[in-house]
Design a protein around this motif. Structure first.
Motif, PDB file in Angstrom:
ATOM      1  N   LEU A 142     -64.474  -9.740  34.911  1.00 49.81           N
ATOM      2  CA  LEU A 142     -63.272 -10.558  35.056  1.00 49.81           C
ATOM      3  C   LEU A 142     -63.583 -12.042  34.892  1.00 49.81           C
ATOM      4  CD1 LEU A 142     -60.242 -10.082  35.682  1.00 49.81           C
ATOM      5  CD2 LEU A 142     -60.738 -10.728  38.045  1.00 49.81           C
ATOM      6  N   ARG A 143     -64.847 -12.402  35.019  1.00 47.20           N
ATOM      7  CA  ARG A 143     -65.226 -13.806  34.868  1.00 47.20           C
ATOM      8  C   ARG A 143     -64.911 -14.340  33.476  1.00 47.20           C
ATOM      9  NH1 ARG A 143     -70.921 -13.470  38.315  1.00 47.20           N
ATOM     10  NH2 ARG A 143     -69.945 -13.843  40.365  1.00 47.20           N
ATOM     11  N   ILE A 144     -64.761 -13.467  32.502  1.00 44.23           N
ATOM     12  CA  ILE A 144     -64.340 -13.919  31.168  1.00 44.23           C
ATOM     13  C   ILE A 144     -62.983 -14.603  31.278  1.00 44.23           C
ATOM     14  CG2 ILE A 144     -63.628 -13.165  28.863  1.00 44.23           C
ATOM     15  CD1 ILE A 144     -65.625 -10.842  29.149  1.00 44.23           C
ATOM     16  N   LEU A 145     -62.018 -13.927  31.884  1.00 44.96           N
ATOM     17  CA  LEU A 145     -60.680 -14.498  32.010  1.00 44.96           C
ATOM     18  C   LEU A 145     -60.664 -15.662  32.993  1.00 44.96           C
ATOM     19  CD1 LEU A 145     -58.451 -11.289  31.967  1.00 44.96           C
ATOM     20  CD2 LEU A 145     -59.140 -12.753  30.068  1.00 44.96           C
ATOM     21  N   ARG A 146     -61.469 -15.562  34.049  1.00 43.23           N
ATOM     22  CA  ARG A 146     -61.543 -16.650  35.021  1.00 43.23           C
ATOM     23  C   ARG A 146     -62.071 -17.932  34.367  1.00 43.23           C
ATOM     24  NH1 ARG A 146     -61.513 -16.380  40.437  1.00 43.23           N
ATOM     25  NH2 ARG A 146     -63.391 -17.670  40.668  1.00 43.23           N
ATOM     26  N   PHE A 147     -63.012 -17.789  33.449  1.00 42.40           N
ATOM     27  CA  PHE A 147     -63.537 -18.972  32.768  1.00 42.40           C
ATOM     28  C   PHE A 147     -62.415 -19.726  32.060  1.00 42.40           C
ATOM     29  CE2 PHE A 147     -64.915 -20.857  28.729  1.00 42.40           C
ATOM     30  CZ  PHE A 147     -65.709 -21.891  29.234  1.00 42.40           C
ATOM     31  N   PHE A 148     -61.576 -18.997  31.346  1.00 42.78           N
ATOM     32  CA  PHE A 148     -60.498 -19.664  30.613  1.00 42.78           C
ATOM     33  C   PHE A 148     -59.444 -20.220  31.566  1.00 42.78           C
ATOM     34  CE2 PHE A 148     -62.355 -16.874  27.378  1.00 42.78           C
ATOM     35  CZ  PHE A 148     -62.596 -17.818  26.387  1.00 42.78           C
ATOM     36  N   ARG A 149     -59.164 -19.509  32.641  1.00 43.03           N
ATOM     37  CA  ARG A 149     -58.186 -20.037  33.605  1.00 43.03           C
ATOM     38  C   ARG A 149     -58.701 -21.332  34.242  1.00 43.03           C
ATOM     39  NH1 ARG A 149     -57.226 -19.182  39.199  1.00 43.03           N
ATOM     40  NH2 ARG A 149     -58.529 -17.301  39.307  1.00 43.03           N
ATOM     41  N   PHE A 150     -59.966 -21.330  34.618  1.00 49.95           N
ATOM     42  CA  PHE A 150     -60.520 -22.538  35.237  1.00 49.95           C
ATOM     43  C   PHE A 150     -60.596 -23.685  34.228  1.00 49.95           C
ATOM     44  CE2 PHE A 150     -61.245 -19.939  38.789  1.00 49.95           C
ATOM     45  CZ  PHE A 150     -61.593 -20.753  39.866  1.00 49.95           C
ATOM     46  N   HIS A 151     -60.879 -23.363  32.975  1.00 52.52           N
ATOM     47  CA  HIS A 151     -60.884 -24.413  31.956  1.00 52.52           C
ATOM     48  C   HIS A 151     -59.482 -24.999  31.800  1.00 52.52           C
ATOM     49  CE1 HIS A 151     -61.864 -26.708  28.400  1.00 52.52           C
ATOM     50  NE2 HIS A 151     -60.824 -26.159  27.793  1.00 52.52           N
ATOM     51  N   ARG A 177     -55.949  -5.997  37.308  1.00 51.29           N
ATOM     52  CA  ARG A 177     -56.782  -7.195  37.453  1.00 51.29           C
ATOM     53  C   ARG A 177     -56.620  -8.105  36.237  1.00 51.29           C
ATOM     54  NH1 ARG A 177     -62.849  -6.298  38.865  1.00 51.29           N
ATOM     55  NH2 ARG A 177     -62.640  -8.429  39.675  1.00 51.29           N
ATOM     56  N   ILE A 178     -56.522  -7.507  35.063  1.00 54.70           N
ATOM     57  CA  ILE A 178     -56.324  -8.294  33.849  1.00 54.70           C
ATOM     58  C   ILE A 178     -54.981  -9.013  33.905  1.00 54.70           C
ATOM     59  CG2 ILE A 178     -55.912  -8.132  31.358  1.00 54.70           C
ATOM     60  CD1 ILE A 178     -58.001  -5.848  31.358  1.00 54.70           C
ATOM     61  N   LEU A 201     -54.356 -13.030  33.883  1.00 54.55           N
ATOM     62  CA  LEU A 201     -53.624 -13.588  32.749  1.00 54.55           C
ATOM     63  C   LEU A 201     -52.377 -14.334  33.214  1.00 54.55           C
ATOM     64  CD1 LEU A 201     -53.243 -13.906  29.705  1.00 54.55           C
ATOM     65  CD2 LEU A 201     -52.107 -11.672  29.679  1.00 54.55           C
ATOM     66  N   LEU A 202     -51.659 -13.764  34.171  1.00 58.54           N
ATOM     67  CA  LEU A 202     -50.446 -14.422  34.670  1.00 58.54           C
ATOM     68  C   LEU A 202     -50.782 -15.698  35.437  1.00 58.54           C
ATOM     69  CD1 LEU A 202     -48.295 -11.335  35.747  1.00 58.54           C
ATOM     70  CD2 LEU A 202     -48.029 -12.765  33.708  1.00 58.54           C
ATOM     71  N   LYS A 203     -51.908 -15.718  36.137  1.00 59.82           N
ATOM     72  CA  LYS A 203     -52.342 -16.959  36.795  1.00 59.82           C
ATOM     73  C   LYS A 203     -52.611 -18.052  35.763  1.00 59.82           C
ATOM     74  CE  LYS A 203     -54.500 -15.002  40.964  1.00 59.82           C
ATOM     75  NZ  LYS A 203     -55.813 -14.709  41.624  1.00 59.82           N
ATOM     76  N   LEU A 204     -53.219 -17.665  34.654  1.00 60.11           N
ATOM     77  CA  LEU A 204     -53.474 -18.625  33.578  1.00 60.11           C
ATOM     78  C   LEU A 204     -52.157 -19.147  33.012  1.00 60.11           C
ATOM     79  CD1 LEU A 204     -55.065 -20.038  31.275  1.00 60.11           C
ATOM     80  CD2 LEU A 204     -55.114 -17.829  30.096  1.00 60.11           C
ATOM     81  N   LEU A 205     -51.232 -18.238  32.712  1.00 65.58           N
ATOM     82  CA  LEU A 205     -49.966 -18.632  32.095  1.00 65.58           C
ATOM     83  C   LEU A 205     -49.079 -19.424  33.039  1.00 65.58           C
ATOM     84  CD1 LEU A 205     -49.128 -15.390  30.074  1.00 65.58           C
ATOM     85  CD2 LEU A 205     -49.970 -17.576  29.191  1.00 65.58           C
ATOM     86  N   ALA A 206     -49.335 -19.352  34.339  1.00 70.24           N
ATOM     87  CA  ALA A 206     -48.540 -20.107  35.312  1.00 70.24           C
ATOM     88  C   ALA A 206     -48.949 -21.575  35.397  1.00 70.24           C
ATOM     89  CB  ALA A 206     -48.663 -19.460  36.686  1.00 70.24           C
ATOM     90  N   LEU A 207     -50.066 -21.947  34.810  1.00 70.76           N
ATOM     91  CA  LEU A 207     -50.536 -23.328  34.870  1.00 70.76           C
ATOM     92  C   LEU A 207     -49.614 -24.232  34.048  1.00 70.76           C
ATOM     93  CD1 LEU A 207     -54.371 -22.662  34.536  1.00 70.76           C
ATOM     94  CD2 LEU A 207     -53.098 -23.302  36.608  1.00 70.76           C
ATOM     95  N   PRO A 208     -49.618 -25.540  34.333  1.00 70.42           N
ATOM     96  CA  PRO A 208     -48.656 -26.428  33.677  1.00 70.42           C
ATOM     97  C   PRO A 208     -48.633 -26.333  32.153  1.00 70.42           C
ATOM     98  CG  PRO A 208     -49.692 -27.571  35.503  1.00 70.42           C
ATOM     99  CD  PRO A 208     -50.394 -26.237  35.383  1.00 70.42           C
TER     100      PRO A 208
END
Length: 396
Positions: free
Chosen positions: A167-176, A206-207, A211-218
């Protein structure tokens, strides 16, 4: 950026002083860790505070109970106990090291080595800890410099970190997308690209959550564009193509123009083709909640030629706002966002009292009245009565 925390400020948080005393913080047994430390250094508001401790989990529970603090063994096999101090929940985790991992879960052993525990975290900016007494920061992997530069970097070998938890793959992009500035870390990006197929081993829940956490960012569009160009989502969401990016960018611009909060489900819809069966299939595969499934399916519908308020009456305000924003009609979306849907001012019983025979004709006439009422802009009074009279005349 501050080089230490304001220890006095943190101790004033509800229940914290009593909790730290129970856990021997002044003796160096317990520290603040994780996201709260990171966010405080960035000047962001903090909500959840996590503690790490050298104390074994069973002893943590004993200490909490002796201090009359409620202890909940939420993940005690992995060293985590939730303390509820003066009504405030705080997660406490005993220092750990990984014994084995399979990309989804880890077997851990407890340790008293702060650096060993920090080494098992994902990114350098998440491995910071702070002394509750002095506010002194402990940075074993260059996290402070990365935080100052807004650079998201794996601790150690990115491929190894991803092997430990896919899951750290997706977490990396969310944190970026949330904290990063400039181009992503090259080694991390290459590792995520090389290991993208590892996402297939994860549960779709989990995916979807990540993904939704990423898309919720500004404004996640730039980061999503990098992900699509590198084929990160292709193994698990092949429906999302690089050509989907302009629709996401247009939606984010429409949301801003309408002054409407960006929504992750709506943004996911922007990345998918306008194909109701396909969209429903994606929603099912991601195991979205029933509410999210219905919303995603509704976004795939057509707007038609009806005015915005008529669309809102037919499909609901939320879905109408989604469809209008996705169609790049922010002014229309803003016009209906706070609209209160009216109720048809007449029912079948009234039509019977006014001379219509009971039976299917009542339902047909009522539908006709409703259609004309909606088309006319929801009139009342004499104008509505003319609609009813014309419908009754045609039905007799």
């Amino acid at each position: 950026m501050a080089l230490k925390l304001d220890a006095a400020k943190w101790r004033k948080k509800r229940g914290m002083k009593r909790l730290l005393a129970a856990l021997g913080a002044d003796e160096g047994l317990t520290r603040y860790v994780g996201g709260a430390v990171r966010d405080d250094l960035l000047g962001l508001p903090i909500s959840d505070i996590d503690l790490a401790t050298r104390i074994a989990p069973d002893d943590v529970i004993v200490r909490l109970e002796n201090a009359r603090i409620k202890a909940v063994p939420t993940g005690i096999d992995h060293g985590t106990v939730t303390a509820v101090s003066d009504g405030q929940p705080v997660e406490i985790t005993t220092l750990r090291r990984d014994v084995s991992t399979d990309g989804r879960r880890a077997t851990v052993a407890f340790t008293d080595d702060w650096q060993e525990d920090a080494a098992r975290r994902d990114f350098t900016i998440n491995a910071l800890s702070a002394d509750p007494r002095s506010g002194e920061l402990f940075d074993y992997f260059g996290g402070l410099a990365d935080l100052e530069q807004r650079h998201i970097r794996f601790i150690g070998d990115p491929l190894q970190r991803i092997a430990e938890d896919h899951l750290r793959i997706l977490r990396f992009f969310r944190f970026h997308a949330r904290f990063g500035r400039g181009a992503p870390d090259a080694a991390a990006l290459d590792a995520c690209t090389a290991r993208a197929n590892d996402l297939m081993a994860l549960s779709r829940e989990r995916i979807a959550d990540e993904l939704l956490k990423l898309l919720a960012l500004p404004d996640p569009a730039g980061t999503v564009g990098i992900m699509l160009s590198r084929g990160i989502l292709r193994p698990v969401l092949p429906e999302i193509e690089p050509t989907s990016l302009p629709a996401l960018k247009a939606l984010i611009a429409a949301e801003r123009s309408a002054d409407i909060q960006g929504d992750p489900v709506r943004r996911l819809a922007a990345l998918l083709p306008r194909d109701p069966p396909l969209v429903e299939g994606v929603a099912g595969r991601l195991r979205l909640s029933n509410k999210a499934k219905k919303r995603l399916a509704c976004t795939a519908g057509e707007i038609g030629a009806s005015p915005p308020h008529a669309l809102a009456y037919r499909v609901g305000i939320e879905c109408a706002v989604d469809r209008l924003l996705l169609a790049d009609r922010p002014t229309d979306a803003a016009a209906i966002r706070h609209w209160h849907t009216p109720r048809l001012p007449i029912g079948g019983g009234t039509l019977v009292k006014r001379g219509l025979p009971e039976g299917p004709v009542v339902a047909r006439t009522l539908r006709g009245i409703e259609d004309r009422w909606v088309e006319a802009g929801f009139p009342s009074g004499e104008e509505f009565e003319r609609i009813v009279a014309a419908a009754l005349g045609a039905a007799r």
